[in-house]
Design a protein around this motif. Structure first.
Motif, PDB file in Angstrom:
ATOM      1  N   LEU A 345     111.987  35.448  21.971  1.00  0.00           N
ATOM      2  CA  LEU A 345     113.322  35.928  22.341  1.00  0.00           C
ATOM      3  C   LEU A 345     113.778  37.002  21.357  1.00  0.00           C
ATOM      4  O   LEU A 345     113.648  36.837  20.141  1.00  0.00           O
ATOM      5  CB  LEU A 345     114.306  34.760  22.321  1.00  0.00           C
ATOM      6  CG  LEU A 345     115.690  35.063  22.891  1.00  0.00           C
ATOM      7  CD1 LEU A 345     115.644  35.104  24.405  1.00  0.00           C
ATOM      8  CD2 LEU A 345     116.691  34.009  22.420  1.00  0.00           C
ATOM      9  N   PRO A 346     114.293  38.125  21.850  1.00  0.00           N
ATOM     10  CA  PRO A 346     114.831  39.147  20.927  1.00  0.00           C
ATOM     11  C   PRO A 346     116.049  38.583  20.214  1.00  0.00           C
ATOM     12  O   PRO A 346     116.874  37.918  20.837  1.00  0.00           O
ATOM     13  CB  PRO A 346     115.216  40.302  21.844  1.00  0.00           C
ATOM     14  CG  PRO A 346     114.489  40.024  23.133  1.00  0.00           C
ATOM     15  CD  PRO A 346     114.343  38.537  23.234  1.00  0.00           C
ATOM     16  N   MET A 451     107.588  43.434  31.904  1.00  0.00           N
ATOM     17  CA  MET A 451     106.804  42.266  32.290  1.00  0.00           C
ATOM     18  C   MET A 451     107.073  41.082  31.366  1.00  0.00           C
ATOM     19  O   MET A 451     107.157  39.939  31.825  1.00  0.00           O
ATOM     20  CB  MET A 451     105.316  42.622  32.287  1.00  0.00           C
ATOM     21  CG  MET A 451     104.403  41.485  32.735  1.00  0.00           C
ATOM     22  SD  MET A 451     104.750  40.911  34.406  1.00  0.00           S
ATOM     23  CE  MET A 451     104.180  42.324  35.332  1.00  0.00           C
ATOM     24  N   VAL A 452     107.201  41.322  30.072  1.00  0.00           N
ATOM     25  CA  VAL A 452     107.454  40.226  29.132  1.00  0.00           C
ATOM     26  C   VAL A 452     108.786  39.558  29.446  1.00  0.00           C
ATOM     27  O   VAL A 452     108.895  38.319  29.490  1.00  0.00           O
ATOM     28  CB  VAL A 452     107.437  40.744  27.682  1.00  0.00           C
ATOM     29  CG1 VAL A 452     107.709  39.613  26.710  1.00  0.00           C
ATOM     30  CG2 VAL A 452     106.095  41.386  27.359  1.00  0.00           C
ATOM     31  N   PHE A 453     109.821  40.365  29.697  1.00  0.00           N
ATOM     32  CA  PHE A 453     111.138  39.801  30.027  1.00  0.00           C
ATOM     33  C   PHE A 453     111.093  39.014  31.339  1.00  0.00           C
ATOM     34  O   PHE A 453     111.678  37.927  31.444  1.00  0.00           O
ATOM     35  CB  PHE A 453     112.161  40.933  30.116  1.00  0.00           C
ATOM     36  CG  PHE A 453     113.539  40.473  30.474  1.00  0.00           C
ATOM     37  CD1 PHE A 453     114.312  39.778  29.549  1.00  0.00           C
ATOM     38  CD2 PHE A 453     114.061  40.714  31.739  1.00  0.00           C
ATOM     39  CE1 PHE A 453     115.586  39.336  29.880  1.00  0.00           C
ATOM     40  CE2 PHE A 453     115.325  40.276  32.071  1.00  0.00           C
ATOM     41  CZ  PHE A 453     116.088  39.586  31.142  1.00  0.00           C
ATOM     42  N   CYS A 457     111.833  34.933  31.876  1.00  0.00           N
ATOM     43  CA  CYS A 457     112.792  34.400  32.851  1.00  0.00           C
ATOM     44  C   CYS A 457     112.133  33.396  33.795  1.00  0.00           C
ATOM     45  O   CYS A 457     112.698  32.323  34.079  1.00  0.00           O
ATOM     46  CB  CYS A 457     113.405  35.555  33.651  1.00  0.00           C
ATOM     47  SG  CYS A 457     114.443  36.662  32.676  1.00  0.00           S
ATOM     48  N   VAL A 458     110.941  33.728  34.277  1.00  0.00           N
ATOM     49  CA  VAL A 458     110.219  32.800  35.156  1.00  0.00           C
ATOM     50  C   VAL A 458     109.859  31.527  34.397  1.00  0.00           C
ATOM     51  O   VAL A 458     109.925  30.412  34.944  1.00  0.00           O
ATOM     52  CB  VAL A 458     108.953  33.485  35.724  1.00  0.00           C
ATOM     53  CG1 VAL A 458     108.099  32.484  36.493  1.00  0.00           C
ATOM     54  CG2 VAL A 458     109.344  34.639  36.634  1.00  0.00           C
ATOM     55  N   GLY A 459     109.485  31.647  33.107  1.00  0.00           N
ATOM     56  CA  GLY A 459     109.162  30.471  32.307  1.00  0.00           C
ATOM     57  C   GLY A 459     110.353  29.564  32.097  1.00  0.00           C
ATOM     58  O   GLY A 459     110.217  28.333  32.129  1.00  0.00           O
TER      59      GLY A 459
END
Length: 568
Positions: A345-346, A451-453, A457-459
Motif C-alpha cells: 500500500l502506498p 495493474m498493481v492497483f 483492489c481485487v485482492g
C-alpha cells in the motif's frame, strides 16, 4: 533480565554504527577486503576473509536492529520461562552465525556460519520439548543438510583455484558450481521441493519465528545468491519457474489456512519466491532492497501475532479470535501497518520495493504465463492479509471465553513494536533515496501501470469474500474439502518430504546396517581382522612375558640340533 538489556544495548549501538558506515561506503563507493591466513598446504591457502561493502554493512545493521528489538521483546514474552538466559544466549549465537555468513567472502567460513544457522535453528525449534517440536526440528535440520552438502561440493570445486574466495570464481566450471549454489539457496529459502520445513518451524517460540522469518535463516539463501550472482546468468531461466510456483503455492495456501503463525510463515515463503523471481530476472539490487524491506514488516507482523497469542491463552486458530481491536488497539495498528506494507500500500516501506518489482517484471515481459502468475500471486497476498485482519480484529467475536486479556502490562513488547512500526512506515522511502544512485524510471502503458492497483483492489474484495464465505457458510465449504486440504497442505509437500521418503530410506538403511555394517563388512573388516591376529598377539605376549624361559629353551634346542649334526 540483565542479559536482555546488555544484548539490547550492544546490538542497538552496533546497528546504528554500521548503518551510518554503510551509507558512507555507499557514498564513497568503497569496498574493503581483509584476509588472515590460517593454514597453508602447498598451493592451497586457508584464509579467514571479511568483505566490507555497503551491502554487507547495511544487511548487518538491519539484522542487529531487528535482533535487539526481539531480545527486549523476548524478555517479556518469555518472562515465565526458567531458562530465559539460555534462550537469549542461543538467540545471540544465532545472530552471530548469520554475521559469519554475511561478512565472510570465503566459502569455508560461509559454511561454518551456514552450519551454525542450521544447528542453532534446530535447538530453537525444539525449545518447547514435545513430539511436535522434535519432528519439526528434525525436518528442518535434515532439509538444510541438503544445502550443506551442496556447499561442501562447491568447496571441492573451488580447490583448483588455490582459494575459496567467491570473488575468484571465474576460472572453474561455472554452470555446475552455480547449480550447487542455487541448490543451497533453495534449501535455506525453502523453495519447492524443500518448502515443508518452513511452516513446520513454527513450533519454535514466536520471537524465534520473528527473527528466523525476517532477517536470518531464510534470507541467507537469497544473500548467497546475491554474492554469487555472476555465476547464475546461464542457469537462471529454469529456476525462475520454480520460484514462481513457490510464490503462487504459498499465496494460495495461506488463503485456506487457519493457524495464525502458519499464515504468516506462508507469507514469508511467498515473499522469498518473489525475491528469487526478480533475482533470476536479472535485478539483484532490487531483490536485495525487497529483502531489507521484508525484514522490517515481517518481524513486526510476527511480534504482533506473538502479543495476541500470548494474551489470549495460547490460541493460534483465527476462528477463535475476532473483534480484538477494542482489547488490543496498539497491536491492531501495528498489525495493520505491517500487513498493509506487505500488500504494497502506498506509501509504506513495502510499496517502494513491491511496486518497483512489479513494474520491472512488466517491462521485461518474459512471457504471459510469468506475468499472469506473478500478478495473481500478488493479488493472493492482499487477499490473505485482508482475510487475516477481518478474522482477528474486525470480525465478530468467536472466542471460547467472554473475558479477553488486554495490552496492559506488556510495555516492553509494545514499545519494541511501535519502534519497529516507525521504520516500517519510513524505512522504505529513506532507503530508496539512499540506495539507488540512479532512479528507476519505468515507461509502461497506462493499463500496466495501473495493474498493481487493480490487483490490490481485487485482492481486497477476494479476501473479504473468503472471510465471509468461511464465516457464514461452513457447511457449504465442506463441499470443497478435498481441494481445500490439497491447497492448504502445500500441494502434499509435507507428506512427500516426510512419510513417503522416510519409509524407503529407513528400510534401506536398516537393510544396509544389518547385512553390511554388522555383517560382511564387520566379518571381513575390523572385527574379522582382530579375530585373525588376536591368536598371534596372544602368542607374542606370552613370549614377551616369559622371555628368559623361551631364551633358555631356544638355547637347549639349538644345542640338541648341533649334537645331532655332529653325530651325523
Amino acid at each position: 533480565m540483565m542479559v536482555c538489556w546488555l544484548g539490547l544495548v550492544m546490538f542497538m549501538m552496533l546497528s546504528v554504527i554500521l548503518y551510518f558506515l554503510s551509507v558512507y561506503f555507499l557514498w564513497k563507493n568503497l569496498e574493503i577486503m581483509m584476509e588472515w591466513e590460517i593454514l597453508s598446504l602447498n598451493s592451497l591457502s586457508i584464509e579467514m576473509a571479511v568483505m566490507l561493502d555497503w551491502v554487507s554493512l547495511m544487511f548487518t545493521s538491519f539484522v542487529f536492529f531487528i535482533s535487539s528489538m526481539i531480545i527486549i521483546y523476548s524478555s517479556e514474552y518469555m518472562a515465565d520461562d526458567k531458562f530465559i538466559s539460555r534462550f537469549i544466549y542461543i538467540v545471540i549465537l544465532f545472530v552471530l552465525s548469520m554475521m559469519v555468513v554475511i561478512l565472510s567472502s570465503n566459502l569455508v567460513f560461509v559454511l561454518l556460519g551456514w552450519d551454525g544457522l542450521g544447528l542453532v535453528s534446530y535447538l530453537l525449534v525444539i525449545y518447547y520439548q514435545n513430539v511436535k517440536s522434535s519432528n519439526a526440528g528434525m525436518l528442518t535440520a535434515l532439509s538444510n543438510r541438503v544445502g550443506d552438502a551442496s556447499i561442501l561440493l562447491s568447496i571441492m570445486l573451488m580447490m583448483d583455484l588455490g582459494s575459496w574466495n567467491y570473488l575468484m570464481v571465474g576460472g572453474i566450471k561455472e554452470s555446475f558450481l552455480g547449480m550447487l549454489i542455487v541448490m543451497a539457496a533453495m534449501t535455506k529459502s525453502a523453495q519447492i521441493p524443500f518448502s515443508a520445513w518452513l511452516p513446520a518451524a513454527m513450533a519454535a517460540p514466536t520471537p524465534v519465528s520473528s527473527l528466523v522469518h525476517s532477517s536470518t535463516l531464510v534470507t541467507a539463501g537469497v544473500y548467497l545468491l546475491f554474492r554469487f550472482s555472476d555465476l547464475l546468468v546461464e542457469i537462471s531461466s529454469g529456476f525462475l519457474y520454480i520460484s514462481l510456483a513457490t510464490m503462487f503455492m504459498a499465496g494460495l495456501g495461506a488463503n485456506y489456512e487457519f493457524d495464525l503463525k502458519k499464515i504468516i510463515a506462508l507469507s514469508t515463503l511467498s515473499q522469498l519466491g518473489m525475491m528469487m523471481v526478480i533475482f533470476y530476472l536479472g535485478d539483484k539490487n532490487l531483490a536485495f532492497f525487497h529483502l531489507l524491506m521484508h525484514a522490517l514488516f515481517k518481524a513486526l507482523l510476527f511480534m504482533c501475532a506473538g502479543v495476541i497469542i500470548h494474551s489470549i491463552g495460547g490460541f493460534q486458530d483465527i476462528r477463535f479470535m475476532g473483534g480484538l481491536v477494542q482489547s488490543f488497539p496498539v497491536c491492531c495498528v501495528c498489525f495493520s501497518v505491517s500487513s498493509l506494507s506487505l500488500c504494497g500500500l502506498p506509501f509504506l516501506s513495502g510499496f517502494y520495493s513491491k511496486d518497483l518489482i512489479a513494474e520491472f517484471l512488466s517491462s521485461t515481459m518474459e512471457g504471459c504465463v510469468i506475468y499472469f502468475v506473478f500478478f495473481l500471486s500478488v493479488g493472493l497476498t492482499v487477499s490473505y492479509s485482508v482475510r487475516l485482519i477481518f478474522h482477528v480484529f474486525v470480525g465478530r467475536s468467536s472466542s471460547l471465553s467472554l473475558i479477553y486479556s488486554n495490552e496492559s502490562g506488556l510495555n516492553l513488547m509494545l514499545s519494541s513494536m511501535v519502534l519497529m512500526s516507525v521504520l516500517v512506515i519510513s524505512g522504505g522511502s529513506v532507503l530508496m533515496w539512499l540506495g539507488f544512485c540512479t532512479p528507476y524510471f519505468m515507461v509502461l502503458p497506462q493499463i500496466m501501470k495501473l495493474m498493481v492497483f487493480l490487483v490490490i483492489c481485487v485482492g481486497v474484495f477476494l479476501g473479504y469474500e473468503i472471510y465471509y464465505f468461511k464465516a457464514s457458510s461452513m457447511s457449504d465449504s465442506l463441499n470443497f474439502y478435498n481441494s481445500s486440504m490439497f491447497v492448504s497442505g502445500m500441494w502434499n509437500m509435507p507428506f512427500l518430504s516426510t512419510s513417503s521418503l522416510n519409509s524407503l530410506f529407513l528400510s534401506a538403511g536398516k537393510l544396509y546396517m544389518e547385512n553390511m555394517d554388522f555383517g560382511w563388512i564387520e566379518y571381513y573388516g575390523s572385527k574379522g581382522l582382530f579375530s585373525f591376529i588376536s591368536g598371534w598377539v596372544s602368542c607374542l605376549q606370552m613370549m614377551m612375558r616369559n622371555h628368559l624361559k623361551f631364551y633358555l629353551l631356544l638355547l637347549w634346542g639349538l644345542f640338541l640340533v648341533l649334537i645331532l649334526l655332529f653325530i651325523v
